[in-house]
Design a protein around this motif. Structure first.
Motif, PDB file in Angstrom:
ATOM      1  N   ASP A   1       0.870  -1.172   0.000  1.00 47.06           N
ATOM      2  CA  ASP A   1       0.000   0.000   0.000  1.00 47.06           C
ATOM      3  C   ASP A   1       0.909   1.224   0.000  1.00 47.06           C
ATOM      4  N   CYS A   2       1.074   1.822  -1.167  1.00 48.86           N
ATOM      5  CA  CYS A   2       1.988   2.964  -1.309  1.00 48.86           C
ATOM      6  C   CYS A   2       1.295   4.312  -1.128  1.00 48.86           C
ATOM      7  N   ARG A   3       0.025   4.273  -0.743  1.00 47.40           N
ATOM      8  CA  ARG A   3      -0.689   5.539  -0.556  1.00 47.40           C
ATOM      9  C   ARG A   3      -0.099   6.308   0.633  1.00 47.40           C
TER      10      ARG A   3
ATOM     11  N   HIS B   1      -1.381   8.162   3.234  1.00 50.33           N
ATOM     12  CA  HIS B   1      -2.521   8.535   4.067  1.00 50.33           C
ATOM     13  C   HIS B   1      -2.204   9.715   4.991  1.00 50.33           C
ATOM     14  N   TRP B   2      -0.964   9.726   5.522  1.00 48.27           N
ATOM     15  CA  TRP B   2      -0.575  10.749   6.503  1.00 48.27           C
ATOM     16  C   TRP B   2       0.426  11.741   5.935  1.00 48.27           C
ATOM     17  N   GLY B   3       0.649  11.713   4.617  1.00 49.82           N
ATOM     18  CA  GLY B   3       1.621  12.598   3.986  1.00 49.82           C
ATOM     19  C   GLY B   3       2.845  11.812   3.543  1.00 49.82           C
ATOM     20  N   PRO B   4       3.687  12.403   2.716  1.00 53.26           N
ATOM     21  CA  PRO B   4       4.826  11.686   2.146  1.00 53.26           C
ATOM     22  C   PRO B   4       5.878  11.302   3.196  1.00 53.26           C
ATOM     23  N   SER B   5       6.362  10.085   3.105  1.00 54.29           N
ATOM     24  CA  SER B   5       7.454   9.618   3.956  1.00 54.29           C
ATOM     25  C   SER B   5       7.894   8.245   3.479  1.00 54.29           C
ATOM     26  N   ASN B   6       9.153   7.906   3.686  1.00 55.63           N
ATOM     27  CA  ASN B   6       9.616   6.540   3.489  1.00 55.63           C
ATOM     28  C   ASN B   6      10.321   6.042   4.748  1.00 55.63           C
ATOM     29  N   SER B   7       9.990   6.661   5.888  1.00 57.51           N
ATOM     30  CA  SER B   7      10.519   6.236   7.179  1.00 57.51           C
ATOM     31  C   SER B   7       9.608   5.185   7.790  1.00 57.51           C
ATOM     32  N   VAL B   8      10.214   4.217   8.474  1.00 56.74           N
ATOM     33  CA  VAL B   8       9.466   3.132   9.103  1.00 56.74           C
ATOM     34  C   VAL B   8       8.849   3.624  10.411  1.00 56.74           C
ATOM     35  N   ASN B   9       7.568   3.330  10.587  1.00 56.81           N
ATOM     36  CA  ASN B   9       6.905   3.590  11.860  1.00 56.81           C
ATOM     37  C   ASN B   9       7.109   2.391  12.777  1.00 56.81           C
ATOM     38  N   ASN B  10       6.753   1.192  12.299  1.00 57.29           N
ATOM     39  CA  ASN B  10       7.022  -0.018  13.063  1.00 57.29           C
ATOM     40  C   ASN B  10       6.987  -1.239  12.154  1.00 57.29           C
ATOM     41  N   ILE B  11       7.526  -2.333  12.679  1.00 58.73           N
ATOM     42  CA  ILE B  11       7.490  -3.622  11.992  1.00 58.73           C
ATOM     43  C   ILE B  11       6.974  -4.648  12.988  1.00 58.73           C
ATOM     44  N   VAL B  12       5.982  -5.434  12.547  1.00 59.89           N
ATOM     45  CA  VAL B  12       5.355  -6.420  13.417  1.00 59.89           C
ATOM     46  C   VAL B  12       5.367  -7.778  12.715  1.00 59.89           C
ATOM     47  N   PHE B  13       5.719  -8.811  13.457  1.00 66.44           N
ATOM     48  CA  PHE B  13       5.665 -10.182  12.968  1.00 66.44           C
ATOM     49  C   PHE B  13       4.615 -10.942  13.768  1.00 66.44           C
ATOM     50  N   VAL B  14       3.737 -11.668  13.070  1.00 67.56           N
ATOM     51  CA  VAL B  14       2.709 -12.468  13.740  1.00 67.56           C
ATOM     52  C   VAL B  14       2.734 -13.879  13.157  1.00 67.56           C
ATOM     53  N   GLU B  15       2.853 -14.869  14.047  1.00 68.64           N
ATOM     54  CA  GLU B  15       2.795 -16.270  13.644  1.00 68.64           C
ATOM     55  C   GLU B  15       1.380 -16.787  13.862  1.00 68.64           C
ATOM     56  N   ASP B  16       0.839 -17.478  12.880  1.00 69.48           N
ATOM     57  CA  ASP B  16      -0.453 -18.153  13.023  1.00 69.48           C
ATOM     58  C   ASP B  16      -0.200 -19.639  12.788  1.00 69.48           C
TER      59      ASP B  16
ATOM     60  N   SER C   1       4.125   7.288   6.340  1.00 71.10           N
ATOM     61  CA  SER C   1       3.149   7.902   5.444  1.00 71.10           C
ATOM     62  C   SER C   1       1.762   7.298   5.653  1.00 71.10           C
ATOM     63  N   GLY C   2       1.719   6.161   6.379  1.00 73.40           N
ATOM     64  CA  GLY C   2       0.472   5.428   6.569  1.00 73.40           C
ATOM     65  C   GLY C   2       0.366   4.224   5.661  1.00 73.40           C
ATOM     66  N   GLY C   3       1.264   4.112   4.703  1.00 71.88           N
ATOM     67  CA  GLY C   3       1.282   2.943   3.829  1.00 71.88           C
ATOM     68  C   GLY C   3       1.797   1.726   4.574  1.00 71.88           C
ATOM     69  N   LYS C   4       1.492   0.541   4.035  1.00 68.28           N
ATOM     70  CA  LYS C   4       1.935  -0.700   4.669  1.00 68.28           C
ATOM     71  C   LYS C   4       2.431  -1.674   3.617  1.00 68.28           C
ATOM     72  N   LEU C   5       3.423  -2.449   4.001  1.00 67.96           N
ATOM     73  CA  LEU C   5       3.910  -3.574   3.214  1.00 67.96           C
ATOM     74  C   LEU C   5       3.635  -4.804   4.061  1.00 67.96           C
ATOM     75  N   VAL C   6       2.869  -5.741   3.517  1.00 73.42           N
ATOM     76  CA  VAL C   6       2.485  -6.933   4.270  1.00 73.42           C
ATOM     77  C   VAL C   6       2.892  -8.163   3.473  1.00 73.42           C
ATOM     78  N   VAL C   7       3.658  -9.043   4.115  1.00 72.91           N
ATOM     79  CA  VAL C   7       4.107 -10.276   3.470  1.00 72.91           C
ATOM     80  C   VAL C   7       3.702 -11.448   4.350  1.00 72.91           C
ATOM     81  N   THR C   8       3.072 -12.433   3.728  1.00 66.81           N
ATOM     82  CA  THR C   8       2.745 -13.675   4.425  1.00 66.81           C
ATOM     83  C   THR C   8       3.608 -14.776   3.841  1.00 66.81           C
ATOM     84  N   ALA C   9       4.207 -15.554   4.730  1.00 66.18           N
ATOM     85  CA  ALA C   9       5.091 -16.641   4.311  1.00 66.18           C
ATOM     86  C   ALA C   9       4.771 -17.880   5.130  1.00 66.18           C
ATOM     87  N   SER C  10       5.236 -19.012   4.654  1.00 60.69           N
ATOM     88  CA  SER C  10       5.098 -20.252   5.404  1.00 60.69           C
ATOM     89  C   SER C  10       5.890 -20.119   6.700  1.00 60.69           C
TER      90      SER C  10
END
Length: 104
Positions: A43-45, A47-62, A76-85
Motif C-alpha cells: 500500500d503505497c498511498r 494517508h498521513w503525507g509523504p514519507s519513506n521512514s518506518v513507523n514499526n514492523i510487526v511479525f505475527v505467527e499463526d 506515510s500510513g502505507g503498509k507492506l504486508v508479506v505472508t510466508a510459510s
C-alpha cells in the motif's frame, strides 16, 4: 527499527522471496528477507503525507494456518504486508531481533 528508512522492496516471484532494503539510524544498509512467501501487499498511498521512514514492523505467527505475517508500517500510513510459510527462513537485520506474536 522505528525511523529507519525504506529504500526498496523487491519480490522474486519465481523463488518466492521478498527483500526489503532499509537504512538504519546510522545510515547502514540492512536487508529484511523472507523466503517461502505466499502473499505480498504493498500500500503505497500516503494517508498521513509523504514519507519513506518506518513507523514499526510487526511479525505475527499463526500456527493454525502455518503462516507468518510481517507488516512494515511506513510513517506515510502505507503498509507492506508479506505472508510466508512458518517454515520460511527470515533474515532480520542485525540489531533487529524482534519478538513475534503467536495466534493459534
Amino acid at each position: 527499527m522505528h525511523d529507519w528508512t525504506l529504500v526498496s522492496a523487491h519480490v522474486d516471484w519465481i523463488n518466492k522471496l521478498a527483500e526489503f532494503k532499509l537504512l538504519d539510524d546510522t545510515s547502514v544498509e540492512r536487508v529484511l528477507r523472507l523466503e517461502a512467501i505466499e502473499t505480498v501487499t504493498l500500500d503505497c498511498r500516503e494517508h498521513w503525507g509523504p514519507s519513506n521512514s518506518v513507523n514499526n514492523i510487526v511479525f505475527v505467527e499463526d500456527e493454525s494456518l502455518n503462516e507468518l505475517t510481517a507488516t512494515i508500517e511506513i510513517q506515510s500510513g502505507g503498509k507492506l504486508v508479506v505472508t510466508a510459510s512458518l517454515s520460511s527462513n527470515i533474515g532480520l537485520p542485525q540489531r533487529a531481533r524482534l519478538p513475534t506474536s503467536k495466534i493459534g
